[in-house]
Write an enzyme that holds these catalytic residues in place. Structure first.
Site, PDB file in Angstrom:
ATOM      1  N   CYS A 244      -4.599  -3.199   3.145  1.00 39.47           N
ATOM      2  CA  CYS A 244      -4.282  -2.990   4.539  1.00 39.47           C
ATOM      3  C   CYS A 244      -5.409  -3.336   5.518  1.00 39.47           C
ATOM      4  O   CYS A 244      -5.652  -4.496   5.780  1.00 39.47           O
ATOM      5  CB  CYS A 244      -3.782  -1.572   4.753  1.00 39.47           C
ATOM      6  SG  CYS A 244      -2.791  -1.474   6.247  1.00 39.47           S
TER       7      CYS A 244
ATOM      8  N   LYS B  64      -9.564   1.465  -1.530  1.00 37.01           N
ATOM      9  CA  LYS B  64      -9.704   0.910  -0.182  1.00 37.01           C
ATOM     10  C   LYS B  64     -11.056   1.242   0.444  1.00 37.01           C
ATOM     11  O   LYS B  64     -11.475   2.401   0.478  1.00 37.01           O
ATOM     12  CB  LYS B  64      -8.596   1.472   0.706  1.00 37.01           C
ATOM     13  CG  LYS B  64      -8.512   0.868   2.104  1.00 37.01           C
ATOM     14  CD  LYS B  64      -7.272   1.422   2.796  1.00 37.01           C
ATOM     15  CE  LYS B  64      -7.073   0.853   4.183  1.00 37.01           C
ATOM     16  NZ  LYS B  64      -5.818   1.415   4.792  1.00 37.01           N
TER      17      LYS B  64
ATOM     18  N   GLU C 135       0.874  -1.180   0.000  1.00 32.38           N
ATOM     19  CA  GLU C 135       0.000   0.000   0.000  1.00 32.38           C
ATOM     20  C   GLU C 135       0.915   1.235   0.000  1.00 32.38           C
ATOM     21  O   GLU C 135       2.015   1.213   0.577  1.00 32.38           O
ATOM     22  CB  GLU C 135      -0.843  -0.024   1.280  1.00 32.38           C
ATOM     23  CG  GLU C 135      -1.601   1.234   1.621  1.00 32.38           C
ATOM     24  CD  GLU C 135      -2.167   1.191   3.056  1.00 32.38           C
ATOM     25  OE1 GLU C 135      -1.487   0.667   3.961  1.00 32.38           O
ATOM     26  OE2 GLU C 135      -3.304   1.668   3.249  1.00 32.38           O
TER      27      GLU C 135
HETATM   28  N1  ING Z   1      -3.033   0.515   8.854  1.00 31.38           N
HETATM   29  C1  ING Z   1      -3.386  -0.279   9.969  1.00 31.38           C
HETATM   30  C2  ING Z   1      -3.904  -1.664   9.583  1.00 31.38           C
HETATM   31  O1  ING Z   1      -5.079  -1.932   9.513  1.00 31.38           O
HETATM   32  C3  ING Z   1      -4.555  -0.510  12.136  1.00 31.38           C
HETATM   33  C4  ING Z   1      -4.291   0.397  10.943  1.00 31.38           C
HETATM   34  C5  ING Z   1      -3.507  -1.077  12.849  1.00 31.38           C
HETATM   35  C6  ING Z   1      -5.843  -0.790  12.515  1.00 31.38           C
HETATM   36  C7  ING Z   1      -3.761  -1.914  13.955  1.00 31.38           C
HETATM   37  C8  ING Z   1      -6.120  -1.617  13.593  1.00 31.38           C
HETATM   38  C9  ING Z   1      -5.067  -2.190  14.311  1.00 31.38           C
HETATM   39  O2  ING Z   1      -3.033  -2.513   9.421  1.00 31.38           O
HETATM   40  C10 ING Z   1      -3.707   0.775   7.681  1.00 31.38           C
HETATM   41  N2  ING Z   1      -3.071   1.575   6.785  1.00 31.38           N
HETATM   42  O3  ING Z   1      -4.834   0.341   7.457  1.00 31.38           O
END
Ligand code: ING
Length: 312
Positions: A169, A124, A47
């Site tokens: 992601c 996304k 990403e």
């Molecule tokens: N980053 C993270 C992901 O889903 C996150 C945000 C991290 C959400 C940890 C919940 C827990 O891997 C992105 N860019 O979505």
């Protein structure tokens, strides 16, 4: 022999704000070439593979914010990647921030085939984080501020002798993402990510960042009998420490190859696409075993804050 191919997760280390698109593209080309040496015909980049993951900080100046988005794909700076991929006969998935001609902003990835043609685009859908800035936080996640929710749905395309789907992601943490692709026949899901090694909203989960990354993708792979290729942008990027763990996961839910570093790294494996057929013949046979009439709540439940808006 069956339907086999070599795929690669092309993990990236940090991209600095100061890194030009040209400099980053040179890294992408090197990773593509190393993947081709490993026999890869499909290379999955992370990403936001062209810039630092800018939702991690508040950007007040609108012009500065827009400097992180691409208004064309390929842009002149990224064209060498498309050219080299065509020369090598390699298809690739590339994540980037997209600005449309009518100024809509998305967190996007595309599948480019071995002729350099863009054959699938995904925007996304699951945007984590917040719209508002949290001054006390060590870093931000402003994706709800910097991007619109994707409007292309979870799409798939025929690619070579299989069907391939894209996600990005945070999508990988939601079971619906994989199912939406698998029900369209996807045998491979390609998922780039930028994931901090701390969880802003839930510090007790910090120690489990790598586990939750792998758990999410292994569950998605096994419960949908599909190959999952997950590719990280890893390392300490503009002060935010991100996990690596790029990996290739089989329909059995097994990690068959995984990154060992937090830098630029090729993670390649030969994948047996007929394993999907075998697992979907019985263990995960959607037609024989699913009971959609019992699943209404999965799509009828709309979060309260969106009910007033007619569920948008
Ligand atoms: N980053 C993270 C992901 O889903 C996150 C945000 C991290 C959400 C940890 C919940 C827990 O891997 C992105 N860019 O979505």
């Amino acid at each position: 022999m069956g339907r086999r191919l070599v795929a690669a997760a092309a993990q990236l280390g940090p991209i600095a704000v100061a890194d030009s698109r040209e400099a980053v593209t040179r890294r992408l080309v090197q990773l593509l070439e190393r993947s081709a040496v490993a026999g890869a015909e499909l290379v999955v980049f992370p990403e936001a593979a062209l810039t630092a993951f800018f939702p991690h900080w508040w950007i007040e100046d609108p012009a500065e914010l827009l400097s992180y988005y691409e208004t064309a794909m390929p842009s002149p700076a990224v064209r060498p990647l498309f050219r080299r991929a065509k020369q090598l006969g390699v298809s690739f998935v590339l994540g980037y921030a997209e600005r449309t001609p009518d100024d809509r902003l998305f967190n996007t990835c595309v599948l480019v085939d071995d002729e350099g043609e863009l054959i699938l685009k995904y925007r996304k859908i699951h945007l984590p984080g917040f719209r508002d800035v949290r001054p006390a936080a060590p870093y931000q996640n402003l994706e709800k501020r910097y991007f619109e929710v994707g409007d292309l749905g979870f799409g798939v395309t025929r690619w070579r002798d299989t069907v391939l789907g894209l996600a990005i992601c945070n999508d990988r943490r939601w079971a619906e993402s994989y199912r939406a692709l698998a029900l369209q026949g996807a045998e491979i899901a390609c998922i780039g990510y930028n994931t901090p090694d701390t969880v802003l909203q839930l510090p007790e989960a910090d120690r489990l960042a790598d586990l939750h990354n792998e758990l999410s993708m292994r569950a998605g792979a096994y419960q949908n009998a599909m190959w999952v290729i997950g590719t990280a942008k890893a390392g300490v990027e503009e002060g935010v420490s991100q996990i690596g763990g790029s990996c290739i996961i089989s329909p059995a839910g097994e990690v068959v190859a995984q990154a060992q570093t937090l830098g630029d790294e090729v993670v390649a494996a030969e994948i047996d696409l007929d394993m999907v057929v075998r697992y979907r013949r019985d263990v995960v046979n959607f037609d024989h075993h699913r009971r959609p009439e019992a699943y209404g709540r999965l799509v009828e439940t709309i979060p309260p804050e969106r009910q007033q808006q007619g569920g948008t």
